[in-house]
Design a protein around this motif. Structure first.
Motif, PDB file in Angstrom:
ATOM      1  N   ILE A 293       0.843  -1.197   0.000  1.00  0.00           N
ATOM      2  CA  ILE A 293       0.000   0.000   0.000  1.00  0.00           C
ATOM      3  C   ILE A 293       0.876   1.245   0.000  1.00  0.00           C
ATOM      4  O   ILE A 293       2.059   1.198   0.362  1.00  0.00           O
ATOM      5  CB  ILE A 293      -0.970   0.033   1.200  1.00  0.00           C
ATOM      6  CG1 ILE A 293      -0.204   0.024   2.536  1.00  0.00           C
ATOM      7  CG2 ILE A 293      -1.969  -1.113   1.126  1.00  0.00           C
ATOM      8  CD1 ILE A 293      -1.095   0.254   3.745  1.00  0.00           C
ATOM      9  N   ASP A 294       0.258   2.364  -0.411  1.00  0.00           N
ATOM     10  CA  ASP A 294       0.986   3.634  -0.505  1.00  0.00           C
ATOM     11  C   ASP A 294       0.531   4.636   0.552  1.00  0.00           C
ATOM     12  O   ASP A 294       1.159   5.685   0.726  1.00  0.00           O
ATOM     13  CB  ASP A 294       0.774   4.243  -1.892  1.00  0.00           C
ATOM     14  CG  ASP A 294       1.110   3.262  -2.994  1.00  0.00           C
ATOM     15  OD1 ASP A 294       2.235   2.733  -2.981  1.00  0.00           O
ATOM     16  OD2 ASP A 294       0.240   3.002  -3.861  1.00  0.00           O
ATOM     17  N   GLY A 295      -0.570   4.346   1.236  1.00  0.00           N
ATOM     18  CA  GLY A 295      -1.091   5.208   2.280  1.00  0.00           C
ATOM     19  C   GLY A 295      -2.025   4.410   3.161  1.00  0.00           C
ATOM     20  O   GLY A 295      -2.504   3.335   2.770  1.00  0.00           O
ATOM     21  N   LEU A 296      -2.306   4.905   4.363  1.00  0.00           N
ATOM     22  CA  LEU A 296      -3.111   4.161   5.327  1.00  0.00           C
ATOM     23  C   LEU A 296      -4.113   5.092   5.996  1.00  0.00           C
ATOM     24  O   LEU A 296      -3.754   6.187   6.443  1.00  0.00           O
ATOM     25  CB  LEU A 296      -2.195   3.532   6.387  1.00  0.00           C
ATOM     26  CG  LEU A 296      -2.848   2.681   7.478  1.00  0.00           C
ATOM     27  CD1 LEU A 296      -3.566   1.478   6.878  1.00  0.00           C
ATOM     28  CD2 LEU A 296      -1.795   2.228   8.493  1.00  0.00           C
ATOM     29  N   TYR A 297      -5.363   4.643   6.058  1.00  0.00           N
ATOM     30  CA  TYR A 297      -6.444   5.398   6.692  1.00  0.00           C
ATOM     31  C   TYR A 297      -6.986   4.546   7.837  1.00  0.00           C
ATOM     32  O   TYR A 297      -7.496   3.451   7.633  1.00  0.00           O
ATOM     33  CB  TYR A 297      -7.531   5.671   5.646  1.00  0.00           C
ATOM     34  CG  TYR A 297      -8.707   6.515   6.086  1.00  0.00           C
ATOM     35  CD1 TYR A 297      -8.689   7.313   7.239  1.00  0.00           C
ATOM     36  CD2 TYR A 297      -9.870   6.544   5.315  1.00  0.00           C
ATOM     37  CE1 TYR A 297      -9.770   8.083   7.609  1.00  0.00           C
ATOM     38  CE2 TYR A 297     -10.969   7.312   5.669  1.00  0.00           C
ATOM     39  CZ  TYR A 297     -10.919   8.075   6.812  1.00  0.00           C
ATOM     40  OH  TYR A 297     -12.008   8.851   7.170  1.00  0.00           O
ATOM     41  N   LEU A 298      -6.851   5.078   9.061  1.00  0.00           N
ATOM     42  CA  LEU A 298      -7.322   4.384  10.265  1.00  0.00           C
ATOM     43  C   LEU A 298      -8.530   5.139  10.808  1.00  0.00           C
ATOM     44  O   LEU A 298      -8.387   6.208  11.411  1.00  0.00           O
ATOM     45  CB  LEU A 298      -6.225   4.342  11.336  1.00  0.00           C
ATOM     46  CG  LEU A 298      -4.924   3.612  10.981  1.00  0.00           C
ATOM     47  CD1 LEU A 298      -3.904   3.807  12.091  1.00  0.00           C
ATOM     48  CD2 LEU A 298      -5.189   2.150  10.780  1.00  0.00           C
ATOM     49  N   GLY A 299      -9.710   4.597  10.615  1.00  0.00           N
ATOM     50  CA  GLY A 299     -10.918   5.254  11.089  1.00  0.00           C
ATOM     51  C   GLY A 299     -11.184   4.986  12.554  1.00  0.00           C
ATOM     52  O   GLY A 299     -10.390   4.358  13.264  1.00  0.00           O
ATOM     53  N   GLY A 300     -12.325   5.452  13.013  1.00  0.00           N
ATOM     54  CA  GLY A 300     -12.699   5.262  14.411  1.00  0.00           C
ATOM     55  C   GLY A 300     -13.371   3.924  14.635  1.00  0.00           C
ATOM     56  O   GLY A 300     -13.560   3.119  13.735  1.00  0.00           O
TER      57      GLY A 300
END
Length: 465
Positions: A293-300
């Motif tokens: 992956i090139d980026g990471l999104y960690l939600g709630g």
């Protein structure tokens, strides 16, 4: 260009929060879907848990409609996008019908009903009350022009006589039809500190069977459909969607998605895909690697409830920490922020986390931040221009209890409204990680997606060189 759109619809609201709006909306979606209709649910306001339930029961993604977080044009576009192929739309309001941010009811459910030209069905909590509900309904009918209350549902009915007195009183004194009555149910989903437990965690069969049977036996379903069909068309300005930027095609964004992390607005994820990026879902319990992956999104979500199981996946935590140190773009909100700390203290036990940030989080029995946020960007960062005003929201029982910022870790948000991290500060920046208690919606910060993906593109090229 101007566009005209119509779909059968009604909005479920109440005189207060906690009256049974979610229960009724879930039940009606389930029953009408069982009757062969394609039903779509919407949730008014910043809420992930109710929206998750509505998505699960309808089989269609539930979109949030929030007049505070985004402009009226985007409310209409979002409604059109979600509702255009449906037979019936049911919108769940939040709080009481006229509750807003001020004495004028700004951004209330009533205002949303006016914007969407949608009739209202009022659900009433009938606990320890009978005839007194009639003047309450009568007052609601005349309180604000342009709000059409077309029906009432009675909730938490104790016995037939209880229902009979309330039904006859409301219909006699107000002329509003009582469309149904719900008895007290046995198999309700349990609640915890943020409301209902999530739809990821609850076995729904008993609950939905009991609820749907109660609705089929006690409701005038044709009455609901009559109200839904008697609606005017909605007019809005429609702009054809632009093609994705080719330079961002193929960028891979990892998104934590499991029973601990599932608080994401669908538009946030779609905005990545609309610009050509690929979403790769990551299970924080089962996956040992971030893969390519090139980026990471960690939600709630609820990392505290699942903290022991999360802490056992040390391989993934190590990979997340290494990715941040290497400069991978990472955006984290609330629960995602907690996952990046040293540890979580929950019910007097400590659970080690990924140790990306030098912070210990403790979950308290009462809310530490709850409501809308207005954040001013004060420090240079990869995702928001300095001076930008961001509208968002927060709802967290956790707070930092042990941390020290240094020259490598700094706050980028000053809060004009909201609590945030501490002392009206939020948005911790460390390398290309930005982590905050504040949840954002892409409609209120339209620059975020493109800036995040461009940073991910840079990281991709850096890896390849």
């Amino acid at each position: 260009m101007n566009k005209e759109f119509n779909v059968p619809r009604f909005l479920v609201s109440s005189h207060k929060g906690g009256s049974g709006k979610t229960l009724l909306t879930i039940g009606l979606i389930y029953v009408f879907r069982d009757l062969g209709l394609k039903v779509v649910g919407f949730k008014k306001g910043p809420d992930y848990i109710d929206a998750g339930w509505l998505s699960k029961v309808s089989g269609v993604v539930c979109r949030n409609l929030d007049p505070f977080l985004f402009e009226e044009e985007d409310v209409l576009k979002s409604f059109y996008q979600g509702a255009k192929q449906s037979d019936l739309v049911i919108i769940e309001g939040n709080r009481g019908l006229f509750d807003g941010l001020d004495v004028y009811g700004s951004y209330s459910t009533a205002k949303l009903a006016q914007v969407l030209k949608t009739p209202v069905v009022l659900v009433l909590d009938c606990t320890k009350v009978t005839r007194s509900l009639a003047p309450l309904v009568k007052g609601f009918l005349t309180f604000e022009q342009g709000v059409e209350i077309k029906g009432v549902v009675l909730n938490k009915i104790a016995r037939p006589r209880h229902e009979d007195i309330i039904r006859k009183s409301i219909e006699y004194y107000t002329g509003v039809k009582v469309l149904g009555a719900l008895p007290k149910l046995k198999n309700l989903p349990p609640e915890r500190h943020l409301g209902l437990i999530t739809s990821f965690e609850y076995q729904q069969e008993l609950f939905l069977n009991e609820l749907s049977q109660a609705i089929k036996q006690n409701f005038d379903l044709e009455g609901f459909l009559t109200i839904a069909k008697d609606v005017p068309p909605i007019e809005f300005t429609f702009s054809p969607q632009e093609l994705p930027e080719s330079e961002l095609n193929g960028i891979k964004i990892g998104v934590f998605w499991d029973k601990a992390f599932q608080f994401y607005y669908p538009e946030n994820l779609e905005s990545f895909q609309n610009l050509g990026a690929e979403i790769k879902l990551i299970n924080a319990f089962k996956d040992k690697s971030l893969e390519d992956i090139d980026g990471l999104y960690l939600g709630g979500g609820f990392p505290e409830v699942q903290a022991e199981a999360l802490s056992e996946n040390k391989d993934l935590m190590k990979e997340v920490k290494e990715a941040v140190l290497e400069g991978m773009p990472v955006y984290a909100e609330c629960g995602g922020l907690m996952y990046l700390g040293k540890k979580i203290i929950w019910k007097n036990r400590e659970y080690p986390m990924s140790e990306v940030l030098p912070i210990t989080f403790k979950v308290e029995p009462t809310p530490q931040g709850h409501g809308y946020v207005i954040a001013k960007v004060k420090e240079k960062n990869p995702y928001f221009d300095v001076g930008l005003s961001i509208k968002g929201h927060e709802f967290h029982y956790s707070k930092p209890v042990d941390f020290e910022l240094n020259q490598d870790v700094k706050f980028v948000f000053d809060l004009e409204k909201g609590v945030g991290f501490k002392e009206k500060k939020d948005g911790i920046l460390f390398k290309n990680l930005l982590a905050a208690y504040t949840h954002i919606h892409v409609f209120s910060v339209k620059c975020w997606t493109e800036k995040f993906l461009k940073k991910a593109k840079e990281f991709n090229l850096q890896k390849s060189s």
